[in-house]
Scaffold this motif. Structure first.
Motif, PDB file in Angstrom:
ATOM      1  N   ILE A  63       5.012  13.722   0.142  1.00 15.16           N
ATOM      2  CA  ILE A  63       5.918  12.579   0.144  1.00 15.16           C
ATOM      3  C   ILE A  63       5.095  11.305   0.077  1.00 15.16           C
ATOM      4  O   ILE A  63       4.150  11.110   0.856  1.00 15.16           O
ATOM      5  N   GLU A  64       5.429  10.441  -0.870  1.00 19.30           N
ATOM      6  CA  GLU A  64       4.791   9.132  -0.969  1.00 19.30           C
ATOM      7  C   GLU A  64       5.707   8.069  -0.396  1.00 19.30           C
ATOM      8  O   GLU A  64       6.905   8.055  -0.682  1.00 19.30           O
ATOM      9  N   ARG A  65       5.143   7.192   0.413  1.00 13.88           N
ATOM     10  CA  ARG A  65       5.887   6.071   0.967  1.00 13.88           C
ATOM     11  C   ARG A  65       5.237   4.769   0.514  1.00 13.88           C
ATOM     12  O   ARG A  65       4.019   4.619   0.611  1.00 13.88           O
ATOM     13  N   PHE A  66       6.078   3.859   0.048  1.00 14.52           N
ATOM     14  CA  PHE A  66       5.595   2.600  -0.502  1.00 14.52           C
ATOM     15  C   PHE A  66       5.906   1.485   0.491  1.00 14.52           C
ATOM     16  O   PHE A  66       7.070   1.253   0.835  1.00 14.52           O
ATOM     17  N   HIS A  67       4.854   0.810   0.943  1.00 17.06           N
ATOM     18  CA  HIS A  67       4.981  -0.194   1.994  1.00 17.06           C
ATOM     19  C   HIS A  67       4.905  -1.597   1.380  1.00 17.06           C
ATOM     20  O   HIS A  67       3.949  -1.929   0.668  1.00 17.06           O
ATOM     21  N   PHE A  93       0.850  -1.184   0.000  1.00 11.22           N
ATOM     22  CA  PHE A  93       0.000   0.000   0.000  1.00 11.22           C
ATOM     23  C   PHE A  93       0.887   1.235   0.000  1.00 11.22           C
ATOM     24  O   PHE A  93       2.102   1.171   0.235  1.00 11.22           O
ATOM     25  N   VAL A  94       0.265   2.372  -0.301  1.00  9.35           N
ATOM     26  CA  VAL A  94       0.979   3.642  -0.412  1.00  9.35           C
ATOM     27  C   VAL A  94       0.377   4.624   0.584  1.00  9.35           C
ATOM     28  O   VAL A  94      -0.853   4.719   0.708  1.00  9.35           O
ATOM     29  N   THR A  95       1.240   5.341   1.306  1.00  5.95           N
ATOM     30  CA  THR A  95       0.780   6.397   2.196  1.00  5.95           C
ATOM     31  C   THR A  95       1.384   7.728   1.746  1.00  5.95           C
ATOM     32  O   THR A  95       2.440   7.762   1.110  1.00  5.95           O
ATOM     33  N   GLN A 139      10.784   5.313   0.048  1.00  7.81           N
ATOM     34  CA  GLN A 139      10.268   6.521  -0.585  1.00  7.81           C
ATOM     35  C   GLN A 139      10.650   6.580  -2.058  1.00  7.81           C
ATOM     36  O   GLN A 139      10.066   7.343  -2.822  1.00  7.81           O
ATOM     37  N   GLY A 140      11.672   5.834  -2.446  1.00  5.92           N
ATOM     38  CA  GLY A 140      12.134   5.926  -3.815  1.00  5.92           C
ATOM     39  C   GLY A 140      12.114   4.595  -4.517  1.00  5.92           C
ATOM     40  O   GLY A 140      11.061   3.986  -4.697  1.00  5.92           O
ATOM     41  N   ASP A 141      13.303   4.141  -4.914  1.00 10.67           N
ATOM     42  CA  ASP A 141      13.418   2.923  -5.712  1.00 10.67           C
ATOM     43  C   ASP A 141      13.030   1.711  -4.867  1.00 10.67           C
ATOM     44  O   ASP A 141      13.688   1.383  -3.896  1.00 10.67           O
ATOM     45  N   GLY A 142      11.953   1.033  -5.266  1.00 15.32           N
ATOM     46  CA  GLY A 142      11.491  -0.132  -4.526  1.00 15.32           C
ATOM     47  C   GLY A 142      12.158  -1.421  -4.951  1.00 15.32           C
ATOM     48  O   GLY A 142      11.775  -2.493  -4.461  1.00 15.32           O
ATOM     49  N   ALA A 143      13.149  -1.358  -5.834  1.00 17.73           N
ATOM     50  CA  ALA A 143      13.779  -2.586  -6.326  1.00 17.73           C
ATOM     51  C   ALA A 143      14.497  -3.336  -5.217  1.00 17.73           C
ATOM     52  O   ALA A 143      14.609  -4.567  -5.260  1.00 17.73           O
ATOM     53  N   TYR A 144      15.000  -2.608  -4.195  1.00 14.82           N
ATOM     54  CA  TYR A 144      15.734  -3.265  -3.109  1.00 14.82           C
ATOM     55  C   TYR A 144      14.793  -3.848  -2.059  1.00 14.82           C
ATOM     56  O   TYR A 144      15.202  -4.657  -1.239  1.00 14.82           O
ATOM     57  N   ALA A 145      13.544  -3.403  -2.061  1.00 11.27           N
ATOM     58  CA  ALA A 145      12.563  -3.889  -1.085  1.00 11.27           C
ATOM     59  C   ALA A 145      11.797  -5.057  -1.683  1.00 11.27           C
ATOM     60  O   ALA A 145      12.101  -5.552  -2.760  1.00 11.27           O
TER      61      ALA A 145
END
Length: 516
Positions: free
Chosen positions: A378-382, A362-364, A410-416
């Motif tokens: 600011i968008e945070r990607f969970h 989800f996104v907050t 907050q940025g590149d989600g490739a590492y998550a």
């Protein structure tokens, strides 16, 4: 002395075997210098010769702005063969793929002189880069912010132009959905192309959007591409709702030479969530989650077998989450709910069982003050828990397991997030985390608590055919000095190997993990 030495060697051998329980092998490519510190991995594909090709968007300047695309080609031995800097600005990258010895990059851009949006393909031979541009289609429209923007859980259909692109799993075809609304005009058009850029379908879907707006989420095709299936949410427009009714329903749209067909899935007290269409041995199967109320919480799993031609539902099965699964996920808390699950990987076993996993995503949003005193959003990607499930060939639940984790970026989600691979009924999950000692409870619940280190360990988590869970740290952070982009691997099913791109700052390398 000899007996003591043999005993020592025996104990050492047992320790080594215990530490290498999983049939996984990894190897590192050479570390290479990289001049682009700030970039995002966009496409990771394989050529017909086995080379690994990736595309990165890179950013430069005091205020980081996109400047172009770096194309890297690696050999199967993880050696960097060549690089090409494709300097291109002013276009929105949509997706890319490799086919027929060519690399194809799909872009969307706005032409302010012609007042239209253009979908264009930039195509070049692999290894001999000489890009040429081809316009696939143009759509008259005023300029709008973020036409490619989409939100899985709260889709807003405002006036203007919006569009989405979906590929099938084999990436042999892609669909472009176009929705343009201005005044009384309400146009919805769906086009499908194969990877030779031949147009397979061009469907005017405008009549259907008089009553419902469609937000497509998944795509599947028959092997010969004669039938295309799009799954998405259909949001009702001109209708009054009761308190216990939803404003949307999942619908499956089928495209063929005979026209279009649709199928719905909701039943009294069961509302579909996150449905995914799958083609398996001439069968069309839809699998996902369902809720028993309208508020997006998930209560179990659903399974449908459909006739691929008529879309008639021939079998439906509903499997509620067990009390044990809910306890494994939440412990003794009673007020927790499951929602926002997004599919990551789906595989069939040789016996027809279905193994799939999904992630809580989800996104907050929040407002922060920047250096100049202004307010910025600011968008945070969970990326949170992993839910893994096994259904038998009849769609009945064999087991469901939960891997507890919490990640936010907050940025590149490739590492998550994570990646997964299934072989012989065993599913292997790969995550990159600073955690050192995850907790395994009763071989059915695994908890990762994020550590504070800047480096990252690579863990493999195994679920066997009975749903028993184990884990192993396969790459230590001292050995892998560069963090892996675990959520964007290149999966080579022929070699049963996953290739991961690793990068930090001015260093980069490839890492291969083989499943034996």
């Amino acid at each position: 002395m000899r007996n003591a030495l043999l005993l020592f060697l025996g104990i050492l051998n047992l320790l080594v075997l215990g530490a290498q329980e999983m049939p996984l092998e990894y190897r590192f490519g050479e570390k290479y210098n990289d001049r682009y510190r700030y970039s995002n991995l966009l496409t990771f594909a394989e050529t017909h010769s086995g080379d690994k090709l990736l595309v990165r968007a890179y950013y430069q300047g005091l205020i980081l702005r996109p400047k172009g695309y770096l194309i890297e080609r690696y050999s199967p031995e993880l050696e960097l063969l060549d690089e090409f800097n494709y300097k291109l600005k002013g276009k929105d990258f949509v997706d890319g793929f490799v086919a027929n010895g060519q690399i194809y990059l799909l872009f969307l851009s706005y032409d302010p002189e012609k007042f239209q949006y253009d979908y264009t393909i930039h195509q070049s031979p692999v290894g001999n880069y000489n890009f040429r541009e081809k316009t696939l289609l143009s759509i008259p429209s005023d300029y709008v912010e973020s036409p490619l923007d989409k939100n899985y859980y709260n889709r807003k259909f405002r006036s203007g132009f919006s569009t989405t692109v979906h590929f099938n799993k084999s990436r042999t075809a892609f669909a472009i959905s176009l929705h343009h609304k201005k005044g009384k005009d309400n146009m919805h058009r769906i086009l499908v192309y194969n990877n030779n850029l031949d147009k397979l379908f061009d469907i005017d879907f405008s009549a259907e959007v008089e009553e419902k707006n469609y937000a497509f989420e998944e795509m599947e095709t028959s092997p010969d591409l004669s039938r295309v299936y799009l799954m998405g949410k259909a949001y009702f427009k001109k209708r009054r709702f009761k308190a216990d009714e939803r404003k949307f329903q999942y619908e499956l749209l089928a495209l063929s030479a005979g026209g279009t067909q649709t199928q719905t899935f909701d039943q009294p007290g069961k509302f579909s969530e996150a449905l995914k269409p799958l083609w398996h041995k001439n069968k069309l199967i839809c699998v996902g989650f369902y809720a028993d109320r309208k508020d997006n919480r998930y209560n179990g799993l659903e399974y449908f077998e459909l006739d691929p031609g008529s879309l008639n539902i021939e079998k439906s099965t509903f499997n509620p989450f067990t009390e044990q699964f809910m306890f494994d996920k939440f412990g003794k808390s009673d007020d927790k709910v499951i929602k926002n699950l997004v599919f990551k990987d789906v595989r069939f076993t040789d016996t027809g069982d279905l193994l799939f996993n999904a992630e809580e995503y989800f996104v907050t949003e929040s407002m922060q003050t920047n250096a100049s005193g202004g307010r910025v959003k600011i968008e945070r990607f969970h990326h949170n828990d992993i839910v893994s499930v096994k259904l038998n060939s009849q769609g009945r639940l064999e087991w469901a397991r939960n891997i507890n984790k919490t990640e936010v970026t907050q940025g590149d989600g490739a590492y998550a997030s994570y990646s997964a691979y299934t072989k012989n009924g065993h599913t292997y999950f790969f995550i990159c985390t600073a955690a050192e000692n995850p907790q395994l409870l009763n071989k059915e619940r695994l908890i990762f608590k994020q550590g504070l280190s800047r480096n990252r360990n690579v863990f493999a988590i195994e679920l066997d055919p009975q749903g028993k869970m184990s884990y192993e740290k396969i790459i230590d952070q001292q050995e892998a000095r560069l963090p892996l982009m675990v959520s964007k691997p290149l999966v080579d099913t022929a070699e049963e190997t996953l290739y991961f791109y690793a990068k930090r700052g001015s260093k980069k390398q490839l890492v291969a993990v083989a499943v034996k």
